[in-house]
Scaffold this motif. Sequence first.
Motif, PDB file in Angstrom:
ATOM      1  N   MET A  58       0.807  -1.221   0.000  1.00 57.09           N
ATOM      2  CA  MET A  58       0.000   0.000   0.000  1.00 57.09           C
ATOM      3  C   MET A  58       0.836   1.264   0.000  1.00 57.09           C
ATOM      4  SD  MET A  58      -3.037  -1.199  -0.151  1.00 57.09           S
ATOM      5  CE  MET A  58      -4.110   0.168   0.274  1.00 57.09           C
ATOM      6  N   VAL A  59       2.075   1.181   0.484  1.00 58.03           N
ATOM      7  CA  VAL A  59       2.903   2.385   0.544  1.00 58.03           C
ATOM      8  C   VAL A  59       4.126   2.299  -0.375  1.00 58.03           C
ATOM      9  CG1 VAL A  59       4.420   1.698   2.450  1.00 58.03           C
ATOM     10  CG2 VAL A  59       3.772   4.105   2.185  1.00 58.03           C
ATOM     11  N   LEU A  60       4.541   1.098  -0.719  1.00 53.03           N
ATOM     12  CA  LEU A  60       5.665   0.932  -1.640  1.00 53.03           C
ATOM     13  C   LEU A  60       5.191   0.804  -3.086  1.00 53.03           C
ATOM     14  CD1 LEU A  60       7.863  -1.611   0.369  1.00 53.03           C
ATOM     15  CD2 LEU A  60       7.927   0.896   0.410  1.00 53.03           C
ATOM     16  N   GLY A  61       3.906   0.588  -3.268  1.00 52.89           N
ATOM     17  CA  GLY A  61       3.345   0.517  -4.612  1.00 52.89           C
ATOM     18  C   GLY A  61       2.873   1.878  -5.071  1.00 52.89           C
ATOM     19  N   SER A  62       1.773   1.891  -5.804  1.00 51.59           N
ATOM     20  CA  SER A  62       1.293   3.142  -6.372  1.00 51.59           C
ATOM     21  C   SER A  62       0.052   3.678  -5.675  1.00 51.59           C
ATOM     22  CB  SER A  62       0.983   2.939  -7.860  1.00 51.59           C
ATOM     23  OG  SER A  62       0.104   1.844  -8.039  1.00 51.59           O
ATOM     24  N   THR A  63      -0.410   3.006  -4.619  1.00 47.61           N
ATOM     25  CA  THR A  63      -1.597   3.471  -3.914  1.00 47.61           C
ATOM     26  C   THR A  63      -1.302   4.739  -3.126  1.00 47.61           C
ATOM     27  OG1 THR A  63      -2.355   1.184  -3.726  1.00 47.61           O
ATOM     28  CG2 THR A  63      -3.424   2.803  -2.329  1.00 47.61           C
ATOM     29  N   ALA A  64      -0.191   4.773  -2.427  1.00 47.88           N
ATOM     30  CA  ALA A  64       0.229   5.945  -1.657  1.00 47.88           C
ATOM     31  C   ALA A  64       1.742   5.906  -1.527  1.00 47.88           C
ATOM     32  CB  ALA A  64      -0.429   5.956  -0.279  1.00 47.88           C
ATOM     33  N   ASP A  65       2.339   7.062  -1.245  1.00 52.32           N
ATOM     34  CA  ASP A  65       3.789   7.092  -1.041  1.00 52.32           C
ATOM     35  C   ASP A  65       4.151   7.605   0.350  1.00 52.32           C
ATOM     36  OD1 ASP A  65       3.095   9.730  -1.280  1.00 52.32           O
ATOM     37  OD2 ASP A  65       4.628  10.240  -2.764  1.00 52.32           O
ATOM     38  N   ALA A  66       3.148   7.678   1.235  1.00 51.44           N
ATOM     39  CA  ALA A  66       3.400   8.133   2.596  1.00 51.44           C
ATOM     40  C   ALA A  66       2.347   7.540   3.521  1.00 51.44           C
ATOM     41  CB  ALA A  66       3.373   9.665   2.674  1.00 51.44           C
ATOM     42  N   LEU A  67       2.648   7.542   4.813  1.00 50.21           N
ATOM     43  CA  LEU A  67       1.707   7.046   5.808  1.00 50.21           C
ATOM     44  C   LEU A  67       0.636   8.084   6.098  1.00 50.21           C
ATOM     45  CD1 LEU A  67       4.107   5.432   8.455  1.00 50.21           C
ATOM     46  CD2 LEU A  67       2.660   4.236   6.809  1.00 50.21           C
ATOM     47  N   THR A  68      -0.603   7.643   6.156  1.00 54.11           N
ATOM     48  CA  THR A  68      -1.728   8.456   6.593  1.00 54.11           C
ATOM     49  C   THR A  68      -2.587   7.592   7.517  1.00 54.11           C
ATOM     50  OG1 THR A  68      -3.178   7.793   4.769  1.00 54.11           O
ATOM     51  CG2 THR A  68      -1.734   9.699   4.391  1.00 54.11           C
ATOM     52  N   PRO A  69      -3.527   8.179   8.249  1.00 52.50           N
ATOM     53  CA  PRO A  69      -4.371   7.340   9.129  1.00 52.50           C
ATOM     54  C   PRO A  69      -5.157   6.279   8.384  1.00 52.50           C
ATOM     55  CG  PRO A  69      -4.523   9.652   9.763  1.00 52.50           C
ATOM     56  CD  PRO A  69      -3.744   9.614   8.483  1.00 52.50           C
ATOM     57  N   GLU A  70      -5.469   6.504   7.104  1.00 53.39           N
ATOM     58  CA  GLU A  70      -6.279   5.559   6.335  1.00 53.39           C
ATOM     59  C   GLU A  70      -5.464   4.864   5.240  1.00 53.39           C
ATOM     60  OE1 GLU A  70      -9.297   4.854   7.204  1.00 53.39           O
ATOM     61  OE2 GLU A  70      -9.372   6.403   8.766  1.00 53.39           O
ATOM     62  N   VAL A  71      -4.153   4.824   5.377  1.00 50.01           N
ATOM     63  CA  VAL A  71      -3.317   4.304   4.303  1.00 50.01           C
ATOM     64  C   VAL A  71      -3.604   2.844   3.995  1.00 50.01           C
ATOM     65  CG1 VAL A  71      -1.422   3.668   5.866  1.00 50.01           C
ATOM     66  CG2 VAL A  71      -0.924   4.170   3.456  1.00 50.01           C
ATOM     67  N   ILE A  72      -3.994   2.077   4.999  1.00 48.02           N
ATOM     68  CA  ILE A  72      -4.167   0.644   4.815  1.00 48.02           C
ATOM     69  C   ILE A  72      -5.571   0.294   4.348  1.00 48.02           C
ATOM     70  CG2 ILE A  72      -5.051  -0.220   7.032  1.00 48.02           C
ATOM     71  CD1 ILE A  72      -1.936  -1.454   5.141  1.00 48.02           C
ATOM     72  N   ALA A  73      -6.495   1.276   4.413  1.00 47.79           N
ATOM     73  CA  ALA A  73      -7.892   1.047   4.041  1.00 47.79           C
ATOM     74  C   ALA A  73      -8.457  -0.122   4.857  1.00 47.79           C
ATOM     75  CB  ALA A  73      -8.021   0.830   2.542  1.00 47.79           C
ATOM     76  N   GLN A  74      -9.104  -1.089   4.188  1.00 47.93           N
ATOM     77  CA  GLN A  74      -9.707  -2.233   4.881  1.00 47.93           C
ATOM     78  C   GLN A  74      -9.174  -3.555   4.323  1.00 47.93           C
ATOM     79  OE1 GLN A  74     -12.020  -2.044   7.495  1.00 47.93           O
ATOM     80  NE2 GLN A  74     -11.514   0.127   7.464  1.00 47.93           N
ATOM     81  N   ILE A  75      -7.921  -3.554   3.863  1.00 51.07           N
ATOM     82  CA  ILE A  75      -7.437  -4.743   3.162  1.00 51.07           C
ATOM     83  C   ILE A  75      -7.355  -5.958   4.080  1.00 51.07           C
ATOM     84  CG2 ILE A  75      -6.152  -3.365   1.487  1.00 51.07           C
ATOM     85  CD1 ILE A  75      -3.590  -4.216   2.978  1.00 51.07           C
ATOM     86  N   GLY A  76      -7.161  -5.746   5.380  1.00 49.50           N
ATOM     87  CA  GLY A  76      -7.106  -6.878   6.297  1.00 49.50           C
ATOM     88  C   GLY A  76      -8.460  -7.530   6.474  1.00 49.50           C
ATOM     89  N   PHE A  77      -9.488  -6.724   6.652  1.00 50.39           N
ATOM     90  CA  PHE A  77     -10.833  -7.271   6.800  1.00 50.39           C
ATOM     91  C   PHE A  77     -11.355  -7.818   5.473  1.00 50.39           C
ATOM     92  CE2 PHE A  77     -10.786  -3.931  10.219  1.00 50.39           C
ATOM     93  CZ  PHE A  77     -10.645  -4.826  11.260  1.00 50.39           C
ATOM     94  N   ASP A  78     -11.020  -7.136   4.377  1.00 52.29           N
ATOM     95  CA  ASP A  78     -11.396  -7.670   3.059  1.00 52.29           C
ATOM     96  C   ASP A  78     -10.700  -8.999   2.792  1.00 52.29           C
ATOM     97  OD1 ASP A  78     -13.027  -5.531   2.598  1.00 52.29           O
ATOM     98  OD2 ASP A  78     -11.598  -4.429   1.356  1.00 52.29           O
ATOM     99  N   GLY A  79      -9.509  -9.175   3.371  1.00 55.07           N
ATOM    100  CA  GLY A  79      -8.800 -10.438   3.204  1.00 55.07           C
ATOM    101  C   GLY A  79      -9.578 -11.616   3.783  1.00 55.07           C
ATOM    102  N   ILE A  80     -10.379 -11.377   4.829  1.00 55.18           N
ATOM    103  CA  ILE A  80     -11.225 -12.443   5.378  1.00 55.18           C
ATOM    104  C   ILE A  80     -12.251 -12.876   4.339  1.00 55.18           C
ATOM    105  CG2 ILE A  80     -12.844 -13.054   7.212  1.00 55.18           C
ATOM    106  CD1 ILE A  80     -11.456 -10.981   8.981  1.00 55.18           C
ATOM    107  N   LEU A  81     -12.878 -11.893   3.674  1.00 53.82           N
ATOM    108  CA  LEU A  81     -13.860 -12.214   2.637  1.00 53.82           C
ATOM    109  C   LEU A  81     -13.206 -12.923   1.460  1.00 53.82           C
ATOM    110  CD1 LEU A  81     -15.913  -8.883   2.607  1.00 53.82           C
ATOM    111  CD2 LEU A  81     -16.287 -10.934   3.966  1.00 53.82           C
ATOM    112  N   VAL A  82     -12.016 -12.465   1.088  1.00 56.11           N
ATOM    113  CA  VAL A  82     -11.295 -13.088  -0.023  1.00 56.11           C
ATOM    114  C   VAL A  82     -10.965 -14.543   0.307  1.00 56.11           C
ATOM    115  CG1 VAL A  82      -9.097 -13.066  -1.275  1.00 56.11           C
ATOM    116  CG2 VAL A  82     -10.372 -10.945  -0.967  1.00 56.11           C
ATOM    117  N   ALA A  83     -10.527 -14.793   1.537  1.00 54.21           N
ATOM    118  CA  ALA A  83     -10.205 -16.168   1.945  1.00 54.21           C
ATOM    119  C   ALA A  83     -11.440 -17.046   1.919  1.00 54.21           C
ATOM    120  CB  ALA A  83      -9.576 -16.166   3.337  1.00 54.21           C
ATOM    121  N   LEU A  84     -12.572 -16.523   2.380  1.00 54.27           N
ATOM    122  CA  LEU A  84     -13.803 -17.302   2.357  1.00 54.27           C
ATOM    123  C   LEU A  84     -14.245 -17.595   0.935  1.00 54.27           C
ATOM    124  CD1 LEU A  84     -15.838 -15.520   5.187  1.00 54.27           C
ATOM    125  CD2 LEU A  84     -14.792 -17.778   5.285  1.00 54.27           C
TER     126      LEU A  84
END
Length: 409
Positions: free
Chosen positions: A307-333
């Motif tokens: 999220m920060v080394l790719g093209s989504t963002a180039d710096a840390l912000t409070p919302e930099v990670i979005a919801q990818i961890g919780f979305d990962g649960i849905l993806v796994a299911l």
Amino acid sequence: MTAPKRPDEEPRPSLGRLFLDNLWAANTVTVTLLALVLAMVIGAILIIVSDPEVLATYGYITARPADALTSSWTVVSEAYANLFKGAVFDPEASGFTAALGPISETLTYTAPLVFTGLSVALAFRGGLFNIGAQGQAIIGVILAAVAGFALPLPPVLHLLVALLAGAVGGALWGFIPGILKARTGAHEVINTIMLNYVAVYFLSWILVQNAVKDPARADAISKPVESSAQLPRLLGADLRVHAGILLAVLATWFVAWLLNRSTLGFELRAVGANPDAARTAGISVTRTYVLIMVVAGLLAGLGGSNMVLGSTADALTPEVIAQIGFDGILVALLGRVKPWGVLLAALLFGALQAGGNRMQSYSGISLELVTVLQALIVIFIAAPALVKAIFQLRAARAARLQTSLAKGW
């Protein structure tokens, strides 16, 4: 002379008949596809209900039913057409960048979801429910970003160190619930949920520290990551897709090999199926639990790093990670906790996210509807009996549905 045919001997079915029988069997592929169809149908109903102009035509449907049907078809077809154009291909696009823009956006959204989906799926296969992929990704993105702007290193080495820092951060955050589960029996769900909050507040705190905060900005944002630590873009500077998607495919292959070809994978699956039997067979359940969570955290940390080394963002912000961890649960299911299934599920979710942006811009459909579609897909995937009942699927012989997540469904 040919032997006479026995009266009870049935003729062998043709290849076409076998194909049709298997197509309508209650196997995992059929159920998954029909779950997608059901989600799209319900999504179409929601699109119609949420449009006041279309809804008004149903007030006089008995007098002029064609108006309601035509307007409903128009709004639904336009919405789903824009979903496709924003995620896969726009036939009206002119030029290389415009033509590949949709698939570039899809792959950009897909890359981090593959890592967090694999993190959750790997823990599932070991009998653990890793709700902490969000927190592990946050710690990963923090360490990756700090390594990206604080270490003066040459380009290739800088990127490798930043990725390693993100992986170590996620692994550390996975180690904590792993060791607590192994040593004290503390439930991993509670521990990982609490650690998610710790990671969120740690990110908020570190953003206001002088060593991290961008001195040129008044808002909470870190210094930008150096270009030498950025993942290279695959299709030029104008398209966002980067090498993170290649790392995601490599990680999928590694997890598949780990589960199916390695000794650790065998022990992991044995512990997930029956910890007591695994312990009786001489497998260290304590060690396996720790290793599962460490590897799961490592994968989630890499997802955060994207999220920060790719093209989504180039710096840390409070919302930099979005919801990818919780979305990962849905993806796994959705991927039925199998590595290559997770990759395909992440690709679908990435397409829904990319196409949803265009659907909102061009059709005026709320982006939240895409989230509803994702939830509906997972609901139907998680309830195969419901899909079989709706479509009257017969029981499959070769591909029986399993209901245990720990066994890979």
